[in-house]
Design an enzyme around this catalytic site. Structure first.
Site, PDB file in Angstrom:
ATOM      1  N   GLU A 225       0.971  -1.506   0.070  1.00  0.00           N
ATOM      2  CA  GLU A 225       0.224  -0.056  -0.183  1.00  0.00           C
ATOM      3  C   GLU A 225       0.582   1.438   0.071  1.00  0.00           C
ATOM      4  O   GLU A 225       0.493   2.219   0.799  1.00  0.00           O
ATOM      5  CB  GLU A 225      -0.837   0.221   1.255  1.00  0.00           C
ATOM      6  CG  GLU A 225      -1.722  -1.338   1.788  1.00  0.00           C
ATOM      7  CD  GLU A 225      -2.720  -1.184   2.135  1.00  0.00           C
ATOM      8  OE1 GLU A 225      -2.623  -0.384   3.802  1.00  0.00           O
ATOM      9  OE2 GLU A 225      -4.062  -1.569   2.515  1.00  0.00           O
ATOM     10  N   ILE A 226       2.177   0.878  -0.725  1.00  0.00           N
ATOM     11  CA  ILE A 226       3.110   2.487  -0.981  1.00  0.00           C
ATOM     12  C   ILE A 226       2.487   3.484  -1.924  1.00  0.00           C
ATOM     13  O   ILE A 226       2.047   4.790  -1.670  1.00  0.00           O
ATOM     14  CB  ILE A 226       4.312   2.344  -0.920  1.00  0.00           C
ATOM     15  CG1 ILE A 226       4.633   0.527  -0.214  1.00  0.00           C
ATOM     16  CG2 ILE A 226       5.246   3.296  -0.563  1.00  0.00           C
ATOM     17  CD1 ILE A 226       5.222   0.965   1.729  1.00  0.00           C
TER      18      ILE A 226
END
Ligand code: BMA
Length: 868
Positions: free
Chosen positions: A418-419
């Site tokens: 989820e960066i």
């Protein structure tokens, strides 16, 4: 479980002093080391994390990366040692160390980093969830977590410390579809310690494990030596190994590849790796004109192809199975992976940030046909950009990419969790002025640094810089940023990338218009309570009530910001409660433990229905313009006993959800789609077979007492259909108001689909069936009657029989006692009067007295509702 066990009660909070202390591990005195050798080495496969190593009282090295292999030359120390040496490892407290680093680098700060129970996790290359996660405890363990050994070498000897075996189709490039007509190439590379003299030769021998036959034995005529690595490449033109396929689409054919190195005089190294021949490709290419003409919406693909074949990825997300890796045994992983396979799953996303999985876990996945989408250990944070940090990461990436590359189960490398999809948008919102800096840092780490390291060490695996992205615009390997991400460059009506979806507003849980429409769902879910039996492993009897302090504090959703703030956990408990209250009869049992158990179960009903609703929706998307080709829910397993998103509890017990996802992950399913706002009801058949099939759907309207509704409520009783390969067809559409149902609250539509077809790569004709149902009101409004459930067990056949004597049994649930682990071959089903369901229990682990069959119980929605 003993009260002193770290998993008991609130021990993870009470034992914080363990994580805040420094620990020293020492070996026994080591006898038998040779003194007349050229070199002596200490090899550590894993030190967790801030370690100072000494040998015979001499300082050898300090380490700071849990995920690297370290090999230290201790020749000099051994020579100077009197007596039998001792290896000593001092581990500094990780929480204290990162706090010191944070203070020292006070200029480095970011607006979005999500802390665990201990702060500052992004300053360490250690399992990030060791500091606490929204499903797990914060023990921050310290120590050697993988084997260590001493190696002694004579002149000209080498010792292999890592192997990179890359098997690909000639000319294959990571981001392009491999040409299946090309011959296989084997690229075998050994990393060693010691010194290699002479002109080495390298021979590769490939043996079919099943038949024992030698496929080929060839010397490589293309050998390179770089540093302490020797690489030989072989072209397998004319050789056709049997292919490896993921579960459900063919067999898992495995080969042993033995690589031998000869220095001109004698063999000096021999390594055998078990492997398989397959290509696996993440297709993110643009939708072509001919695909547009087929009705696929514009944009880009986001799906996997195995051996050149598109397939539907069905699975879930794997989190670390224990906070303490030594407890993760082959037996435990075998039970878990057996549950994955019997759950009709073919892919797991190995979420970061846990740890890179051990080889034995990839080995199991190779055998069982579970594709493992693997990730670099970065998650929900922005990481430091200091050069030493990046160098440390580079070593970790190269080591792990090489180490696991021979496993046919390896499906993908992704940069982190989820960066791009969460950290970048959040940092833009919170600190818009510095957003360009965050993008630049993201690209520097995950694209400019990691991507080339992946590509240099494997040609067989695709790379995506983050778990969830919008895909890329272009790839140019000679550019400073070799992959240009699409980010927000969207065209209206187009679909790009994969989706990640959580919605804790349970009021809209069954409103399909709230689900994301995309090419692939890589995360979605909702939390639920584990069963009473699982709670009893960890809690004192006095704490067994829904909102007990201990339960609230073991609920880490939402993650407490420090050990004294539990408002988020209370909110998380509230969400589960509302999920139940919005849709299901509220348990009102008179006994407190029975009521607690019923509540735990009720949260599981909501969870299961929510996942079912989404999985049906995503799978239906295979026949919609978005051409949706994957569903990986959050999360497969549990790290401890707590309210989480898991479908399988800590010791292996299945929640309702795992039975339900198993059901809707069958190859051919029939599913209802009800828009409760408009009254529209559609029935779809979805198939992930690789051929089109024809079949029949049967519709059967009943009252909840089990009587037929006149004229089948105005719907046909059978519908013939044809469904394409990996596709969906709508077989029926109506408006609930137009149906002739005397009392909506007292009605149920039973759906049954049957079709003949072949599983992928199988000649055998198989009948695929699936049962489903629809009710035009939610369970809490249903006029349910006592189904009169009866359960019997036949000792000889080992079969349980369940019958509903007086009414329709909804959410029929067989429950087994504590002390064993396993699963019923069917559970959480609908049973109508007159139907006798025969069910076996698959025992995975039995530490019971053998009398457990007598303690199996059955219940249904009726029991949730009535007092008792
Ligand atoms: C996503 C995951 C995990 C998390 C889960 C549940 O954010 O990637 O980090 O545990 O949702 O909140």
């Amino acid at each position: 479980m003993q009260t002193g066990d770290p998993y008991h009660g609130l021990n993870d909070l009470n034992l914080r002093w363990v994580a805040e202390a420094n620990w020293t591990y020492t070996s026994d005195p080591i006898s038998g080391l040779l003194s007349e050798v050229e070199s002596t080495w200490l090899v550590f496969e894993g030190l967790d994390t801030f370690a100072t190593v000494s040998f015979c009282g001499h300082h050898i090295a300090s380490t700071d990366n849990q995920f690297r292999l370290y090999a230290f030359d201790i020749s000099q120390s051994l020579r100077e040692c009197n007596g039998d040496p001792v290896v000593s490892m001092d581990f500094a407290s990780a929480p204290n160390t990162v706090n010191a680093i944070a203070a020292d680098h006070s200029s480095e700060s970011w607006p979005v980093n999500i802390n665990g129970l201990f702060p500052n996790r992004w300053f360490m290359r250690k399992e990030q969830s060791d500091f606490g996660w929204d499903w797990g405890p914060a023990f921050a363990p310290a120590g050697p977590w993988k084997p260590a050994r001493i190696v002694q070498l004579q002149s000209g000897d080498i010792h292999v410390i890592n192997t990179d075996l890359d098997i690909y189709r000639k000319g294959q490039i990571n981001y392009l579809p491999p040409d299946q007509e090309q011959p296989w190439v084997v690229n075998a590379s050994l990393d060693f310690i010691g010194s290699l003299s002479g002109t080495p030769s390298l021979v590769v021998e490939i043996t079919d494990i099943e038949s024992g036959e030698l496929l080929t034995r060839q010397p490589s005529d293309d050998i390179t030596m770089i540093g302490n690595s020797i690489t030989g490449v072989l072209d397998l033109s004319g050789i056709t190994p049997k292919l490896w396929w993921p579960s459900g689409s063919g067999s898992q054919h495995l080969y042993n590849i033995t690589i031998t190195v000869d220095d001109g005089e004698e063999e000096i190294a021999r390594v055998t790796k078990r492997t398989g021949f397959r290509t696996i490709f993440l297709n993110q290419r643009n939708i072509t004109d001919s695909q547009l003409a087929q009705g696929i919406a514009p944009g880009a693909h986001w799906h996997f192809e195995v051996n050149g074949k598109e397939f539907y990825a069905k699975g879930s997300n794997l989190i670390p199975v224990d906070a303490f890796w030594p407890r993760v045994t082959t037996e435990k992983m075998t039970r878990l992976f057996d549950a994955v396979i019997s759950g009709n799953q073919n892919m797991l996303r190995v979420w970061s940030s846990g740890a890179y999985l051990h080889d034995f876990i990839y080995d199991l996945a190779d055998e069982k046909g579970i594709l493992l989408w693997s990730e670099f250990q970065f998650s929900d944070a922005i990481y430091p950009m200091r050069e030493e940090f990046l160098n440390n990461v580079a070593e970790e990436v190269v080591y792990n990419v090489r180490r696991v590359n021979h496993h046919p189960s390896l499906a993908l490398w992704a940069g982190g969790n989820e960066i791009e999809s969460l950290m970048l948008p959040q940092s833009k919102e919170l600190d818009p002025d510095n957003y360009p800096r965050y993008v630049e840092e993201y690209e520097k780490l995950y694209i400019s640094l990691i991507l080339p390291l992946v590509y240099e060490n494997t040609r067989s695996i695709s790379y995506s810089p983050s778990s969830t992205t919008e895909g890329y615009l272009s790839v140019n390997l000679s550019a400073p940023v070799p992959m240009i991400e699409r980010y927000e460059n969207h065209e209206a009506g187009s679909y790009y990338g994969d989706t990640d979806y959580y919605n804790y507003n349970t009021a809209v849980a069954f409103n399909h218009s709230t689900y994301p429409v995309g090419r692939f769902a890589n995360e979605f879910g909702f939390h639920s309570m584990p069963s009473l039996q699982t709670w009893q492993q960890a809690l004192d009897p006095v704490d067994l009530h829904f909102n007990s302090t201990v339960i609230i504090r073991r609920n880490r959703h939402y993650l407490p910001q420090g050990p004294d703030s539990w408002d988020g956990s209370v909110r998380g408990m509230g969400e589960m409660t509302l999920g139940v209250e919005n849709y299901y009869p509220v348990p009102e049992k008179s006994g407190p433990v029975a009521n607690f158990s019923a509540w735990c179960h009720a949260t599981q009903l909501f969870q299961a229905d929510f996942y079912k609703s989404q999985i049906q929706f995503y799978r239906r998307g295979s026949g919609m313009p978005e051409r949706q080709l994957g569903s990986l829910y959050w999360q497969l397993d549990d790290i401890w006993q707590a309210p989480t998103w898991a479908g399988i509890e800590y010791d292996g017990r299945w929640k309702v959800m795992h039975y339900v996802t198993r059901d809707v992950y069958q190859p051919v399913i029939v599913s209802p789609f009800w828009d409760y706002a408009t009254g529209n009801l559609e029935i779809h058949v979805t198939s992930d077979l690789w051929e089109s099939t024809t079949g029949i759907v049967t519709l059967n309207w009943l009252t909840l007492s089990g009587d037929a509704i006149a004229n089948n409520a105005g719907t046909p009783t059978t519908l013939a259909f044809n469904v394409g390969a990996i596709n969906t067809t709508r077989v029926y559409s109506t408006d609930i108001q137009d149906l002739k149902i005397p009392n909506l609250k007292n009605s149920i539509l039973l759906l049954f689909v049957s079709t003949q077809g072949h599983r992928p790569n199988s000649q055998e004709a198989t009948t695929f069936t699936h049962e489903n149902y629809f009710t035009p009101v939610f369970p809490k409004d249903q006029a349910i009657v006592d189904p009169g459930l009866e359960l019997s067990y036949n000792n000889e056949t080992g079969i349980f029989t369940v019958e509903a004597k007086s009414g329709v049994s909804l959410y029929t649930w067989l429950d087994y006692p504590a002390g064993l682990v396993g699963y019923f071959e069917e559970n959480a089903f609908v049973l109508v009067p007159g139907q006798r369901k025969q069910i076996k229990f698959v025992t995975q682990l039995d530490s019971e007295d053998g009398e457990w069959q007598k303690k199996v119980t059955v219940r249904s929605l009726w029991d949730q509702k009535v007092r008792g």
